[in-house]
Design a protein around this motif. Structure first.
Motif, PDB file in Angstrom:
ATOM      1  N   GLY A  11       0.818  -1.203   0.000  1.00 28.57           N
ATOM      2  CA  GLY A  11       0.000   0.000   0.000  1.00 28.57           C
ATOM      3  C   GLY A  11       0.848   1.247   0.000  1.00 28.57           C
ATOM      4  N   ARG A  12       0.715   2.065   1.031  1.00 26.26           N
ATOM      5  CA  ARG A  12       1.467   3.319   1.130  1.00 26.26           C
ATOM      6  C   ARG A  12       2.810   3.134   1.834  1.00 26.26           C
ATOM      7  NH1 ARG A  12      -3.428   7.642   2.589  1.00 26.26           N
ATOM      8  NH2 ARG A  12      -5.052   6.514   1.435  1.00 26.26           N
ATOM      9  N   GLY A 170      -2.980   1.937   9.058  1.00 26.18           N
ATOM     10  CA  GLY A 170      -4.062   1.154   8.509  1.00 26.18           C
ATOM     11  C   GLY A 170      -4.655   0.267   9.573  1.00 26.18           C
ATOM     12  N   VAL A 171      -5.572  -0.606   9.158  1.00 31.65           N
ATOM     13  CA  VAL A 171      -6.188  -1.557  10.087  1.00 31.65           C
ATOM     14  C   VAL A 171      -6.191  -2.947   9.459  1.00 31.65           C
ATOM     15  CG1 VAL A 171      -7.697   0.220  11.059  1.00 31.65           C
ATOM     16  CG2 VAL A 171      -8.581  -1.296   9.267  1.00 31.65           C
ATOM     17  N   GLU A 172      -6.188  -3.937  10.321  1.00 36.49           N
ATOM     18  CA  GLU A 172      -6.399  -5.315   9.894  1.00 36.49           C
ATOM     19  C   GLU A 172      -7.724  -5.782  10.474  1.00 36.49           C
ATOM     20  OE1 GLU A 172      -3.307  -8.580   9.831  1.00 36.49           O
ATOM     21  OE2 GLU A 172      -4.536  -9.323  11.491  1.00 36.49           O
ATOM     22  N   ILE A 173      -8.626  -6.237   9.621  1.00 37.72           N
ATOM     23  CA  ILE A 173      -9.901  -6.782  10.069  1.00 37.72           C
ATOM     24  C   ILE A 173      -9.680  -8.233  10.469  1.00 37.72           C
ATOM     25  CG2 ILE A 173     -12.264  -7.329   9.384  1.00 37.72           C
ATOM     26  CD1 ILE A 173     -11.941  -5.067   7.239  1.00 37.72           C
ATOM     27  N   HIS A 174     -10.050  -8.557  11.707  1.00 39.22           N
ATOM     28  CA  HIS A 174      -9.814  -9.905  12.228  1.00 39.22           C
ATOM     29  C   HIS A 174     -10.983 -10.807  11.837  1.00 39.22           C
ATOM     30  CE1 HIS A 174      -8.168 -13.080  14.433  1.00 39.22           C
ATOM     31  NE2 HIS A 174      -8.000 -12.532  15.629  1.00 39.22           N
ATOM     32  N   GLY A 175     -10.759 -11.603  10.801  1.00 38.88           N
ATOM     33  CA  GLY A 175     -11.781 -12.534  10.360  1.00 38.88           C
ATOM     34  C   GLY A 175     -11.416 -13.967  10.675  1.00 38.88           C
ATOM     35  N   ALA A 176     -10.651 -14.162  11.754  1.00 31.42           N
ATOM     36  CA  ALA A 176     -10.059 -15.471  12.044  1.00 31.42           C
ATOM     37  C   ALA A 176     -10.229 -15.849  13.506  1.00 31.42           C
ATOM     38  CB  ALA A 176      -8.567 -15.431  11.680  1.00 31.42           C
ATOM     39  N   ASN A 177      -9.610 -16.984  13.865  1.00 30.83           N
ATOM     40  CA  ASN A 177      -9.383 -17.399  15.255  1.00 30.83           C
ATOM     41  C   ASN A 177     -10.645 -17.553  16.109  1.00 30.83           C
ATOM     42  OD1 ASN A 177      -6.845 -16.909  14.221  1.00 30.83           O
ATOM     43  ND2 ASN A 177      -6.031 -16.071  16.111  1.00 30.83           N
TER      44      ASN A 177
END
Length: 358
Positions: A11-12, A170-177
């Motif tokens: 990304g940036r 930025g952000v990380e969307i937690h779609g796990a665990n």
């Protein structure tokens, strides 16, 4: 390991190597969810890892499940995370804040409002959770209404905007665990009969709508997404349709041009090759149980662009420097992983300090 030390554009960001710090819950936030006073020190100590993905951070009161986890939905949270972001930037690193809504993995005693957790269906995980009064069984959650779902998507969006205001990259969307987004994808946790349950497309809908809302708010080039295909954390079972669901989900997320996909990889190498083929952008692969001498293997095999590390980074603030010279690593003290004070948090010695003391 030559490829590990090549630069990569995400990304940036332009990173000087292919390592990153994986998200790790430390449970040292203040009672109101503001990052603790030692958090800027902890994160900035590890800035040489380049991209630091923060511990799971709730986007709302309903998103909290554990004691002393940070939030990113109030002015105090933003101010606390700004200190962290500034400290990391001062040391030359980048910070992505992981947005983690735990869903049913919650206990009322651990939340500010003492309500039941939210989930796609009223199905308990059949597990216990640590609370201030000890281990307790996780209660049956409240099934989310369509209004709840739309509100929660908007909470992710607002939390992402708050993270950028705090200075995060930025952000990380937690779609796990085993948390909320994966709960929607798992057959045994999602028993809905509406547009968010049943078919593969319906069970992936919530994840895609969260990602789209966040990317629209802060930019796809500042939005990452984490998955853990086939993993059963939180009592989840994605069923026989799990692989097909992820094939669909990854293809749809790719259309959003998210900056990266972060895979918590449990060892299904043929499926990882499929993910690599499906995902045209930067791919992070956190391989469970990977030995140190194979830290670059996925990158060298073109199965990953970046190799995030967890406990090695926790116990070795100068992990990058140690790896370059082949120095031994500090062992991680598991007793201090969650909660506590500076011990086991910011007091792991660097190689330079050990050499000074010897």
């Amino acid at each position: 390991m030559d490829k590990l030390w090549e630069t990569v554009t995400v990304g940036r960001m332009t990173l000087s190597h292919r390592l990153a710090m994986a998200p790790m819950t430390r449970s040292r936030a203040q009672a109101d969810g503001t990052p603790g006073d030692l958090a800027p020190v902890y994160y900035s100590q590890r800035a040489s890892l380049g991209l630091l993905i923060s511990e799971g951070t709730q986007p709302s009161e309903d998103g909290q499940g554990y004691l002393f986890t940070p939030g990113i939905y109030t002015d105090n949270h933003v101010a606390g995370w700004k200190k962290v972001a500034d400290a990391v930037h001062d040391k030359g690193g980048y910070l992505f804040i992981q947005l983690m809504h735990v869903g049913r993995m919650s206990h009322p005693n651990n939340t500010p409002h003492h309500r039941l957790g939210l989930a796609p269906s009223a199905v308990a995980p059949g597990l216990e959770m640590f609370t201030a009064t000890g281990m307790q069984e996780i209660p049956v959650p409240r099934e989310m209404s369509i209004t709840d779902i739309h509100r929660t998507i908007d909470e992710f969006r607002q939390a992402a905007a708050a993270a950028i205001r705090a200075g995060a990259d930025g952000v990380e969307i937690h779609g796990a665990n085993g948390y909320l987004i994966q709960q929607f994808m798992a057959e045994n946790a999602n028993q809905r009969q509406d547009q968010y349950g049943g078919s593969i497309e319906n069970r992936a809908r919530f994840a895609i709508e969260v990602a789209a809302a966040v990317a629209h708010e802060i930019g796809a080039d500042r939005t990452g997404f984490r998955i853990s295909p086939g993993m059963t954390l939180g009592g989840l079972d994605e069923g026989a349709s799990g692989p097909d669901l992820y094939r669909y989900l990854i293809s749809e997320l790719a259309k959003l041009n998210l900056v990266y996909l972060h895979v918590m990889h449990g060892g299904n190498d043929p499926f990882l090759k499929e993910i690599r083929a499906l995902w045209p952008h930067v791919l992070l692969v956190n391989r469970a149980g990977r030995p140190l001498d194979q830290i670059a293997s996925d990158i060298e095999a073109n199965l990953a662009d970046i190799a995030p590390i967890g406990a090695w980074a926790l116990a070795n603030p100068d992990f990058v420097e140690r790896l370059k010279v082949g120095a031994s690593l500090n062992p991680a003290d598991t007793a201090t992983f969650f909660g506590g004070d500076a011990h086991g948090y910011i007091d792991y010695p660097t190689l330079a300090k050990l050499q000074q003391e010897s």
